[in-house]
Design a protein around this motif. Sequence first.
Motif, PDB file in Angstrom:
ATOM      1  N   GLN A 169       0.828  -1.203   0.000  1.00  0.00           N
ATOM      2  CA  GLN A 169       0.000   0.000   0.000  1.00  0.00           C
ATOM      3  C   GLN A 169       0.864   1.256   0.000  1.00  0.00           C
ATOM      4  O   GLN A 169       0.552   2.243  -0.676  1.00  0.00           O
ATOM      5  CB  GLN A 169      -0.925   0.003   1.203  1.00  0.00           C
ATOM      6  CG  GLN A 169      -1.936   1.147   1.219  1.00  0.00           C
ATOM      7  CD  GLN A 169      -2.846   1.144   0.011  1.00  0.00           C
ATOM      8  OE1 GLN A 169      -3.530   0.148  -0.230  1.00  0.00           O
ATOM      9  NE2 GLN A 169      -2.852   2.225  -0.771  1.00  0.00           N
ATOM     10  N   ASP A 182       2.147   1.778  -3.493  1.00  0.00           N
ATOM     11  CA  ASP A 182       1.100   2.361  -4.333  1.00  0.00           C
ATOM     12  C   ASP A 182       0.948   3.853  -4.057  1.00  0.00           C
ATOM     13  O   ASP A 182       0.802   4.658  -4.984  1.00  0.00           O
ATOM     14  CB  ASP A 182      -0.238   1.655  -4.090  1.00  0.00           C
ATOM     15  CG  ASP A 182      -0.283   0.259  -4.690  1.00  0.00           C
ATOM     16  OD1 ASP A 182       0.574  -0.046  -5.538  1.00  0.00           O
ATOM     17  OD2 ASP A 182      -1.171  -0.519  -4.297  1.00  0.00           O
ATOM     18  N   ASP A 183       0.985   4.226  -2.783  1.00  0.00           N
ATOM     19  CA  ASP A 183       0.806   5.631  -2.422  1.00  0.00           C
ATOM     20  C   ASP A 183       2.005   6.477  -2.852  1.00  0.00           C
ATOM     21  O   ASP A 183       1.850   7.652  -3.195  1.00  0.00           O
ATOM     22  CB  ASP A 183       0.567   5.767  -0.915  1.00  0.00           C
ATOM     23  CG  ASP A 183      -0.838   5.324  -0.520  1.00  0.00           C
ATOM     24  OD1 ASP A 183      -1.656   5.079  -1.425  1.00  0.00           O
ATOM     25  OD2 ASP A 183      -1.110   5.232   0.695  1.00  0.00           O
ATOM     26  N   VAL A 184       3.191   5.882  -2.836  1.00  0.00           N
ATOM     27  CA  VAL A 184       4.365   6.593  -3.344  1.00  0.00           C
ATOM     28  C   VAL A 184       4.219   6.818  -4.849  1.00  0.00           C
ATOM     29  O   VAL A 184       4.484   7.916  -5.357  1.00  0.00           O
ATOM     30  CB  VAL A 184       5.663   5.809  -3.036  1.00  0.00           C
ATOM     31  CG1 VAL A 184       6.846   6.391  -3.813  1.00  0.00           C
ATOM     32  CG2 VAL A 184       5.950   5.836  -1.546  1.00  0.00           C
ATOM     33  N   ASP A 185       3.776   5.792  -5.574  1.00  0.00           N
ATOM     34  CA  ASP A 185       3.578   5.912  -7.013  1.00  0.00           C
ATOM     35  C   ASP A 185       2.545   6.975  -7.362  1.00  0.00           C
ATOM     36  O   ASP A 185       2.650   7.654  -8.396  1.00  0.00           O
ATOM     37  CB  ASP A 185       3.137   4.566  -7.612  1.00  0.00           C
ATOM     38  CG  ASP A 185       4.262   3.544  -7.631  1.00  0.00           C
ATOM     39  OD1 ASP A 185       5.433   3.955  -7.521  1.00  0.00           O
ATOM     40  OD2 ASP A 185       3.967   2.337  -7.753  1.00  0.00           O
ATOM     41  N   CYS A 186       1.541   7.111  -6.482  1.00  0.00           N
ATOM     42  CA  CYS A 186       0.472   8.098  -6.717  1.00  0.00           C
ATOM     43  C   CYS A 186       0.786   9.456  -6.096  1.00  0.00           C
ATOM     44  O   CYS A 186      -0.083  10.330  -6.054  1.00  0.00           O
ATOM     45  CB  CYS A 186      -0.852   7.575  -6.161  1.00  0.00           C
ATOM     46  SG  CYS A 186      -1.458   6.074  -6.942  1.00  0.00           S
ATOM     47  N   ASN A 187       2.000   9.590  -5.571  1.00  0.00           N
ATOM     48  CA  ASN A 187       2.440  10.843  -4.941  1.00  0.00           C
ATOM     49  C   ASN A 187       1.602  11.231  -3.727  1.00  0.00           C
ATOM     50  O   ASN A 187       1.500  12.414  -3.385  1.00  0.00           O
ATOM     51  CB  ASN A 187       2.439  11.996  -5.967  1.00  0.00           C
ATOM     52  CG  ASN A 187       3.436  11.774  -7.092  1.00  0.00           C
ATOM     53  OD1 ASN A 187       4.567  11.369  -6.834  1.00  0.00           O
ATOM     54  ND2 ASN A 187       3.013  12.020  -8.321  1.00  0.00           N
ATOM     55  N   LYS A 188       1.027  10.218  -3.073  1.00  0.00           N
ATOM     56  CA  LYS A 188       0.294  10.487  -1.841  1.00  0.00           C
ATOM     57  C   LYS A 188       1.230  10.589  -0.641  1.00  0.00           C
ATOM     58  O   LYS A 188       0.879  11.190   0.374  1.00  0.00           O
ATOM     59  CB  LYS A 188      -0.744   9.380  -1.584  1.00  0.00           C
ATOM     60  CG  LYS A 188      -1.888   9.352  -2.580  1.00  0.00           C
ATOM     61  CD  LYS A 188      -2.877   8.259  -2.227  1.00  0.00           C
ATOM     62  CE  LYS A 188      -4.038   8.214  -3.198  1.00  0.00           C
ATOM     63  NZ  LYS A 188      -4.994   7.111  -2.871  1.00  0.00           N
ATOM     64  N   VAL A 189       2.388   9.978  -0.761  1.00  0.00           N
ATOM     65  CA  VAL A 189       3.378  10.032   0.306  1.00  0.00           C
ATOM     66  C   VAL A 189       4.764  10.026  -0.323  1.00  0.00           C
ATOM     67  O   VAL A 189       4.982   9.402  -1.368  1.00  0.00           O
ATOM     68  CB  VAL A 189       3.216   8.838   1.284  1.00  0.00           C
ATOM     69  CG1 VAL A 189       3.476   7.524   0.584  1.00  0.00           C
ATOM     70  CG2 VAL A 189       4.148   8.977   2.477  1.00  0.00           C
ATOM     71  N   SER A 190       5.681  10.737   0.297  1.00  0.00           N
ATOM     72  CA  SER A 190       7.058  10.796  -0.175  1.00  0.00           C
ATOM     73  C   SER A 190       7.890   9.721   0.507  1.00  0.00           C
ATOM     74  O   SER A 190       7.718   9.453   1.703  1.00  0.00           O
ATOM     75  CB  SER A 190       7.648  12.177   0.123  1.00  0.00           C
ATOM     76  OG  SER A 190       9.052  12.163   0.034  1.00  0.00           O
ATOM     77  N   TYR A 240      -0.310   2.220   8.253  1.00  0.00           N
ATOM     78  CA  TYR A 240      -0.729   1.269   7.217  1.00  0.00           C
ATOM     79  C   TYR A 240      -1.023  -0.115   7.779  1.00  0.00           C
ATOM     80  O   TYR A 240      -1.396  -1.023   7.039  1.00  0.00           O
ATOM     81  CB  TYR A 240       0.352   1.173   6.136  1.00  0.00           C
ATOM     82  CG  TYR A 240       0.429   2.381   5.241  1.00  0.00           C
ATOM     83  CD1 TYR A 240      -0.209   2.394   3.995  1.00  0.00           C
ATOM     84  CD2 TYR A 240       1.122   3.520   5.627  1.00  0.00           C
ATOM     85  CE1 TYR A 240      -0.139   3.501   3.165  1.00  0.00           C
ATOM     86  CE2 TYR A 240       1.199   4.635   4.812  1.00  0.00           C
ATOM     87  CZ  TYR A 240       0.557   4.619   3.579  1.00  0.00           C
ATOM     88  OH  TYR A 240       0.621   5.724   2.767  1.00  0.00           O
TER      89      TYR A 240
END
Length: 253
Positions: free
Chosen positions: A164, A167-175, A187
């Motif tokens: 997860q 995925d969030d790194v790929d979507c720029n939700k988290v650095s 998480y």
Amino acid sequence: MSMKIPFIKSKQAVNADFDVTENIPDHVAIIMDGNGRWAEKRGLPRIAGHKEGVKAVMNVVRAANHAHVKVLTLYAFSTENWNRPKPEIDFLMKLPKEFLHIYLPELMENNVKIDTIGDFAALPAHTQKAVKYAKDKTKDNDGLLLNFALNYGSRYEIMQAIKQIMDDVDCNKVSVDAIDEDIFSEYLYTNGLSDPDLLIRTSGEKRLSNFLLWQLAYSEFWFTDVLWPDMDEKVFNEALKDYQNRKRRYGGI
């Protein structure tokens, strides 16, 4: 009709020399082990031990409630337990409904909130229905949180968390640079809960069995030879008394 057993109110009724006001762990986690051995010692089928173990759950819930423990997490069914014989699994999947049918009124009366951690969606529909009903019924309660680990495996939990996060790194939700222990903990299934202060395991075994591997990093451990169906308020309070005498340093001096 089952006889309702009230929560214990008197300190003397539990243990006369036990101080419920001093250094009580906020979060207690328990590996409930020994149901099968309890039954085998008595020449009974393993499911008889599981059935008796339900009573021990309430013994501990009452004791935890009396001691003002805030969270009680019980390892009820692991991801590895699917490897057991199908009749035993089928029986275990019926236990939540039986437990809640008997004890939900008492839990409601005493402001206990029910929740779960684990892959809940993979449980049988009838198990999900019974547990979801109890969770909905108790969602507004703000007393003891009774947290069942159902279809829970810590390695799976950690792997799902990593996926997860990726995925969030790929979507720029988290650095990537922002990820630390606190963010990683968000998480996990236990997001929003403090890590256990105390882990109890019954039956004499001394291993974690894929339970809360991340969360137990700095927890105090307490082991007892008592088999789970024989677990009662006295034994639970022995664990709390031992915890009260420990000094937690978290790697410091």
